[in-house]
Design a protein around this motif. Structure first.
Motif, short mmCIF file in Angstrom:
data_model
loop_
_atom_site.label_atom_id
_atom_site.label_comp_id
_atom_site.label_asym_id
_atom_site.label_seq_id
_atom_site.Cartn_x
_atom_site.Cartn_y
_atom_site.Cartn_z
N CYS A 21 31.13 -11.65 -17.70
CA CYS A 21 30.43 -11.08 -16.54
C CYS A 21 30.80 -9.60 -16.41
O CYS A 21 31.96 -9.27 -16.19
CB CYS A 21 30.78 -11.85 -15.28
N ILE A 22 29.79 -8.77 -16.54
CA ILE A 22 30.04 -7.33 -16.65
C ILE A 22 28.87 -6.57 -16.05
O ILE A 22 27.73 -6.98 -16.15
CB ILE A 22 30.26 -6.99 -18.16
N LYS A 23 29.20 -5.45 -15.39
CA LYS A 23 28.13 -4.62 -14.81
C LYS A 23 28.39 -3.17 -15.17
O LYS A 23 29.52 -2.69 -15.06
CB LYS A 23 28.13 -4.77 -13.29
N ILE A 83 26.20 -12.30 -22.04
CA ILE A 83 26.69 -11.18 -21.23
C ILE A 83 25.78 -11.08 -20.01
O ILE A 83 24.58 -10.80 -20.14
CB ILE A 83 26.69 -9.88 -22.05
N THR A 84 26.34 -11.34 -18.85
CA THR A 84 25.52 -11.34 -17.62
C THR A 84 25.18 -9.90 -17.22
O THR A 84 25.94 -8.97 -17.56
CB THR A 84 26.26 -12.02 -16.46
N ARG A 85 24.06 -9.76 -16.48
CA ARG A 85 23.15 -10.87 -16.23
C ARG A 85 22.05 -10.92 -17.29
O ARG A 85 21.50 -11.95 -17.57
CB ARG A 85 22.45 -10.67 -14.86
N LYS A 110 28.07 1.28 -24.51
CA LYS A 110 29.30 1.20 -23.71
C LYS A 110 29.67 -0.26 -23.38
O LYS A 110 30.81 -0.67 -23.53
CB LYS A 110 29.08 2.00 -22.42
N THR A 111 28.67 -1.02 -22.96
CA THR A 111 28.91 -2.44 -22.65
C THR A 111 29.31 -3.19 -23.92
O THR A 111 30.29 -3.93 -23.95
CB THR A 111 27.62 -3.08 -22.06
N ALA A 112 28.56 -2.95 -24.99
CA ALA A 112 28.80 -3.65 -26.26
C ALA A 112 30.21 -3.35 -26.79
O ALA A 112 30.91 -4.25 -27.27
CB ALA A 112 27.76 -3.23 -27.29
N VAL A 129 21.09 -3.28 -26.16
CA VAL A 129 22.19 -2.33 -26.27
C VAL A 129 21.57 -0.94 -26.15
O VAL A 129 20.57 -0.64 -26.79
CB VAL A 129 23.02 -2.57 -27.57
N ASP A 130 22.15 -0.11 -25.27
CA ASP A 130 21.58 1.22 -25.01
C ASP A 130 22.58 2.27 -25.50
O ASP A 130 22.55 2.67 -26.68
CB ASP A 130 21.28 1.33 -23.51
N THR A 131 23.51 2.73 -24.66
CA THR A 131 24.52 3.69 -25.13
C THR A 131 25.59 2.99 -25.96
O THR A 131 26.33 3.64 -26.69
CB THR A 131 25.23 4.35 -23.93
O1 LIG Z 1 24.55 -0.07 -23.92
P1 LIG Z 1 24.75 0.22 -22.46
O2 LIG Z 1 24.41 1.64 -22.13
O3 LIG Z 1 26.12 -0.18 -21.97
O4 LIG Z 1 23.68 -0.65 -21.64
C1 LIG Z 1 23.38 -1.98 -21.94
C2 LIG Z 1 23.72 -2.92 -20.80
O5 LIG Z 1 23.06 -2.50 -19.59
C3 LIG Z 1 22.38 -3.59 -19.01
O6 LIG Z 1 23.25 -4.34 -18.18
P2 LIG Z 1 23.54 -3.91 -16.65
O7 LIG Z 1 24.89 -3.28 -16.56
O8 LIG Z 1 22.41 -3.12 -16.12
O9 LIG Z 1 23.65 -5.26 -15.87
P3 LIG Z 1 22.67 -6.52 -15.84
O10 LIG Z 1 22.74 -7.14 -17.20
O11 LIG Z 1 23.25 -7.38 -14.78
O12 LIG Z 1 21.28 -6.02 -15.52
C4 LIG Z 1 21.98 -4.43 -20.20
O13 LIG Z 1 21.77 -5.79 -19.80
C5 LIG Z 1 23.18 -4.30 -21.11
O14 LIG Z 1 24.17 -5.27 -20.79
#
Ligand SMILES: O=P(O)(O)OC[C@H]1O[C@H](OP(=O)(O)OP(=O)(O)O)[C@H](O)[C@@H]1O
Ligand SMILES: Nc1nc2[nH]cnc2c(=O)[nH]1
Ligand SMILES: [Mg+2]
Length: 159
Positions: free
Chosen positions: A63-65, A39-41, A99-101, A95-97
């Motif tokens: 690829c996700i931001k 999962i970029t970057r 949301k991405t996962a 993994v933080d919140t």
């Molecule tokens: O669990 P969440 O709250 O969704 O946060 C986790 C995501 O945040 C960061 O990516 P970011 O969107 O900053 O992009 P990057 O990987 O390009 O730095 C990190 O690399 C994870 O992919």
């Protein structure tokens, strides 16, 4: 969501990251993966190191931001993959919140999802992670830092 929710920093050096990746790989070595989806970057760096340890050559990306530095915005998915993740290792740095996962899990429901670091809110969304970090900590990665001069304590105290 803004940066105010982060009250502490959890700083990871290149050495620490490399040691952590190798430790996680000990838990993955018995499994046979078709390839890695990074999962970029942030996932690209651990993915490259994991690929080296597990002798995997096939690497794809999602690829996700979601964040602009410490500020969380909407999810911007720029590239997906054309399979459900069956037999693949899915890698992100943290993994933080969650949301991405959550979004990536929907795309690749059958992948084995690992992150190096996991905060409590996002932890249930991954299959495996190495180190748990408190929710209010901002994880500072080595690729976002540089080596800088630090003033001696005695001089700092003079001011
Ligand atoms: O669990 P969440 O709250 O969704 O946060 C986790 C995501 O945040 C960061 O990516 P970011 O969107 O900053 O992009 P990057 O990987 O390009 O730095 C990190 O690399 C994870 O992919
Ligand atoms: N570098 C970094 N990116 C993030 N994205 C979401 N949470 C974090 C974090 O703690 N550190
Ligand atoms: Mg990321």
């Amino acid at each position: 969501m803004s940066s105010e929710r982060y009250h502490q920093h959890f700083t990871i050096s290149w050495d620490q990251l490399h040691r952590d990746v190798r430790q996680l790989c000990h838990q993955l070595i018995e499994r046979d993966f078709k390839g890695i989806v990074a999962i970029t970057r942030g996932g690209l760096i651990p993915a490259a190191l994991i690929a080296r340890e597990l002798n995997i050559r096939l690497i794809d990306t999602v690829c996700i931001k979601s964040y602009d530095h410490m500020d969380q915005g909407g999810l911007d998915i720029m590239k997906g993959v054309d399979h459900d993740g069956d037999g693949w290792l899915l890698v992100d740095d943290l993994v933080d919140t969650g949301k991405t996962a959550r979004a990536v899990r929907e795309m690749l429901p059958k992948a084995h999802f690992v992150t190096m670091y996991a905060k409590p809110e996002g932890r249930p969304l991954v299959d495996q992670y190495l180190t748990e970090v408190a929710q209010q900590c901002w994880i500072q990665f080595p690729w976002d830092m540089g080596i800088a001069y630090v003033e001696p304590l005695a001089d700092q105290l003079k001011k």
